[in-house]
Design a protein around this motif. Structure first.
Motif, short mmCIF file in Angstrom:
data_model
loop_
_atom_site.label_atom_id
_atom_site.label_comp_id
_atom_site.label_asym_id
_atom_site.label_seq_id
_atom_site.Cartn_x
_atom_site.Cartn_y
_atom_site.Cartn_z
N GLY A 1 0.95 -1.10 0.10
CA GLY A 1 -0.16 -0.14 -0.11
C GLY A 1 0.85 1.32 0.03
N ASP A 2 2.17 1.22 0.53
CA ASP A 2 3.12 2.32 0.49
C ASP A 2 3.91 2.52 -0.73
N ALA A 3 3.47 1.46 -1.80
CA ALA A 3 4.38 1.60 -2.88
C ALA A 3 4.14 2.72 -3.62
N SER A 4 5.16 3.43 -4.36
CA SER A 4 5.04 4.53 -5.00
C SER A 4 4.00 4.43 -6.32
N PRO A 5 3.67 5.40 -6.83
CA PRO A 5 2.71 5.17 -7.98
C PRO A 5 3.58 4.87 -9.17
N ASP A 6 4.85 5.15 -9.32
CA ASP A 6 5.75 4.60 -10.48
C ASP A 6 6.06 3.14 -10.66
N ALA A 7 6.16 2.74 -9.22
CA ALA A 7 6.14 1.30 -9.00
C ALA A 7 5.09 0.55 -9.40
N LEU A 8 3.86 1.03 -9.02
CA LEU A 8 2.63 0.35 -9.22
C LEU A 8 2.31 0.28 -10.85
N MET A 9 2.57 1.67 -11.56
CA MET A 9 2.42 1.67 -12.79
C MET A 9 3.36 0.74 -13.68
N ALA A 10 4.60 0.55 -12.93
CA ALA A 10 5.44 -0.42 -13.84
C ALA A 10 4.96 -1.61 -13.79
N THR A 11 4.50 -2.15 -12.79
CA THR A 11 3.69 -3.58 -12.50
C THR A 11 2.40 -3.62 -13.44
N LEU A 12 1.72 -2.54 -13.48
CA LEU A 12 0.53 -2.65 -14.47
C LEU A 12 1.33 -2.54 -15.73
N GLN A 13 2.02 -1.90 -16.31
CA GLN A 13 2.40 -1.94 -17.55
C GLN A 13 2.84 -3.14 -18.04
N GLN A 14 3.80 -3.93 -17.29
CA GLN A 14 4.12 -5.32 -17.60
C GLN A 14 3.07 -6.15 -17.95
N GLN A 15 1.88 -6.19 -16.89
CA GLN A 15 0.66 -6.99 -17.08
C GLN A 15 0.24 -6.68 -18.49
N TYR A 16 0.06 -5.30 -18.66
CA TYR A 16 -0.59 -4.80 -20.03
C TYR A 16 0.27 -5.44 -21.22
N LEU A 17 1.58 -5.35 -21.17
CA LEU A 17 2.27 -5.99 -22.39
C LEU A 17 2.03 -7.26 -22.45
N SER A 18 2.01 -8.05 -21.17
CA SER A 18 1.49 -9.50 -21.42
C SER A 18 0.22 -9.88 -22.00
N VAL A 19 -0.69 -8.90 -21.41
CA VAL A 19 -2.03 -9.32 -22.04
C VAL A 19 -1.99 -8.99 -23.60
N THR A 20 -1.64 -7.92 -23.97
CA THR A 20 -1.44 -7.39 -25.42
C THR A 20 -0.74 -8.71 -26.28
N GLY A 21 0.21 -9.24 -25.77
CA GLY A 21 1.04 -10.34 -26.49
C GLY A 21 0.22 -11.39 -26.47
N GLN A 22 -0.86 -11.86 -25.51
CA GLN A 22 -1.68 -12.86 -25.66
C GLN A 22 -2.79 -12.56 -26.56
N ILE A 23 -3.01 -11.22 -26.72
CA ILE A 23 -4.07 -10.96 -27.79
C ILE A 23 -3.68 -11.22 -29.32
N VAL A 24 -2.61 -10.77 -29.65
CA VAL A 24 -1.57 -11.00 -30.70
C VAL A 24 -1.78 -12.43 -31.27
N ARG A 25 -1.32 -13.13 -30.16
CA ARG A 25 -1.40 -14.59 -30.39
C ARG A 25 -2.83 -15.19 -30.63
N LEU A 26 -3.73 -14.80 -29.97
CA LEU A 26 -5.18 -14.99 -30.29
C LEU A 26 -5.69 -14.57 -31.47
N ARG A 27 -5.20 -13.46 -31.98
CA ARG A 27 -5.73 -12.70 -33.12
C ARG A 27 -5.26 -13.52 -34.27
N GLN A 28 -3.94 -13.82 -34.09
CA GLN A 28 -3.38 -14.86 -35.28
C GLN A 28 -4.26 -15.88 -35.48
N THR A 29 -4.56 -16.76 -34.30
CA THR A 29 -5.45 -17.72 -34.44
C THR A 29 -6.66 -17.56 -35.01
N ALA A 30 -7.31 -16.41 -34.57
CA ALA A 30 -8.71 -15.96 -35.08
C ALA A 30 -8.56 -15.69 -36.50
#
Length: 393
Positions: A104-133
């Motif tokens: 809870g005391d983590a800096s906004p920058d640290a939280l944003m970095a974590t969320l950005q990593q998650q976002y890049l992971s999700v978009t990578g999954q979307i690309v792979r699923l889009r190729q299948t689609a």
């Protein structure tokens, strides 16, 4: 003497049993059972899902009763409510765990970095699923004329030795043979959509046509779950169009994409809110509307019962919602599909809460073409396309 001892012993056993029962009842009042936990959350949560959350580490190990049942506190209720709320917003369980684990005391920058990593992971999954689609659409999206060779082609695909270099080359040749059939006839979009769209039998004919046209305009069948219409949107729009309502687009490119021929025959008036021919991009429209208050004042002068078609600037849709909430604007329909990654989703959520009939796209989906296509589909439901160019006069 022996009988007295047995009697005292019996009384002691009964007293201990009553004490144990009372203690157990007190414990149950302090804690919640797994069933009571799911009822307290008031979401689509089952005991099985709760146990799954335990296995993933989303919920901490539960206290056990004397009968070995899981027991939960009000703190567990609040945590499960957070999980349910984040899940409803589209977060996956792995991402929710990361969010809940963040200090809870983590800096906004640290939280944003974590969320950005998650976002890049999700978009990578979307690309792979889009190729299948895309591969599946290459098969399922073929109309009847192309399907004449499909059965044989599928048989050939099953015989491919895909793990060898020769097999990959053979697959490429197979696609080329299928593609050659496409040159013999025009594409039948309706037949293709029959294989690609989900079951829409519970929707009205006009709504199905509108959704189909949005899919064709975007080239993305996954758009459907992100299109939202209020219950009265279609009826309200058709009545307004019959009454020759005012049509207002946010920028000239959206206005240019409207079905001007049919609208001319319906007798509607068509206007552009940001009436500057030099504004032809979403970023320009957003800045122009924000900086020049004259456009907002013009918005407040629109006729009651008008139809607004917003496909570029999120600030325009936000201002529309503000005017509706203050009673200064009473449109018959708002088609709100502005472009944007920050303000656009916010404006669309506000539109849904505004109480007026609406057609919108959830999140960042949208654009001027989709907004215009939505109106054109409603207009087409009222009038056949005249063979004339009266809108050029």
């Amino acid at each position: 003497m022996r009988r007295g001892i047995d009697s005292l012993l019996g009384l002691w056993v009964n007293a201990m049993a009553q004490y144990t029962i009372q203690a157990s009842q007190n414990q149950m009042r302090k804690y919640l059972t797994i069933k009571q936990l799911t009822e307290a959350v008031q979401g689509a949560v089952t005991p099985r899902m709760v146990r799954h959350y335990h296995s993933l580490g989303l919920l901490s190990t539960a206290v056990r009763s004397t009968s070995n049942y899981r027991l939960y506190t009000r703190s567990d209720v609040q945590k499960l409510q957070k999980i349910v709320a984040l899940k409803q917003q589209g977060f996956q369980l792995s991402h929710i765990r990361k969010l809940l684990e963040t200090d809870g005391d983590a800096s906004p920058d640290a939280l944003m970095a974590t969320l950005q990593q998650q976002y890049l992971s999700v978009t990578g999954q979307i690309v792979r699923l889009r190729q299948t689609a895309l591969a599946l659409e290459g098969l399922l999206g073929r109309d009847l004329s192309c399907q004449a060779v499909q059965a044989g082609a599928l048989s050939q695909m099953r015989l491919l030795q895909g793990e060898t270099e020769g097999g990959l080359g053979e697959l490429e040749q197979l696609w080329e043979s299928w593609d050659a059939v496409a040159h013999s006839h025009p594409e039948n979009f309706e037949e293709s959509l029959q294989h690609l769209l989900p079951d829409l039998s519970d929707r009205s004919e006009i709504e199905v046509d509108l959704l189909s046209k949005l899919v064709l305009a975007s080239g993305d069948c996954s758009l459907l779950p992100f299109v939202k219409l209020s219950e009265t949107a279609i009826q309200s729009a058709r009545e307004a169009l019959k009454n020759r309502c005012q049509i207002v687009a946010d920028v000239s490119p959206v206005c240019a994409a409207l079905d001007l021929t049919r609208l001319a025959h319906l007798g509607t008036s068509i206007e552009t809110l940001i009436d500057d021919p030099h504004i032809n991009a979403a970023a320009e429209a957003e800045q122009e509307f924000w900086q020049e208050r004259a456009w907002f004042q013009r918005l407040l002068k629109l006729e009651p019962g008008c139809i607004l078609v917003i496909g570029y600037a999120p600030s325009v849709l936000m201002a529309v919602c503000e005017a509706i909430e203050s009673g200064q604007l009473q449109p018959a329909l708002v088609i709100g599909m502005p472009i944007g990654f920050s303000h656009s989703p916010v404006a669309k959520r506000r539109l849904v809460r505004s109480g007026v009939p609406y057609i919108t796209t959830v999140g960042t989906f949208g654009g001027g073409l989709l907004a215009a296509v939505a109106l054109n589909a409603l207009v087409e439901s009222l009038i056949e396309k005249p063979n004339c160019h009266c809108h050029l006069k």
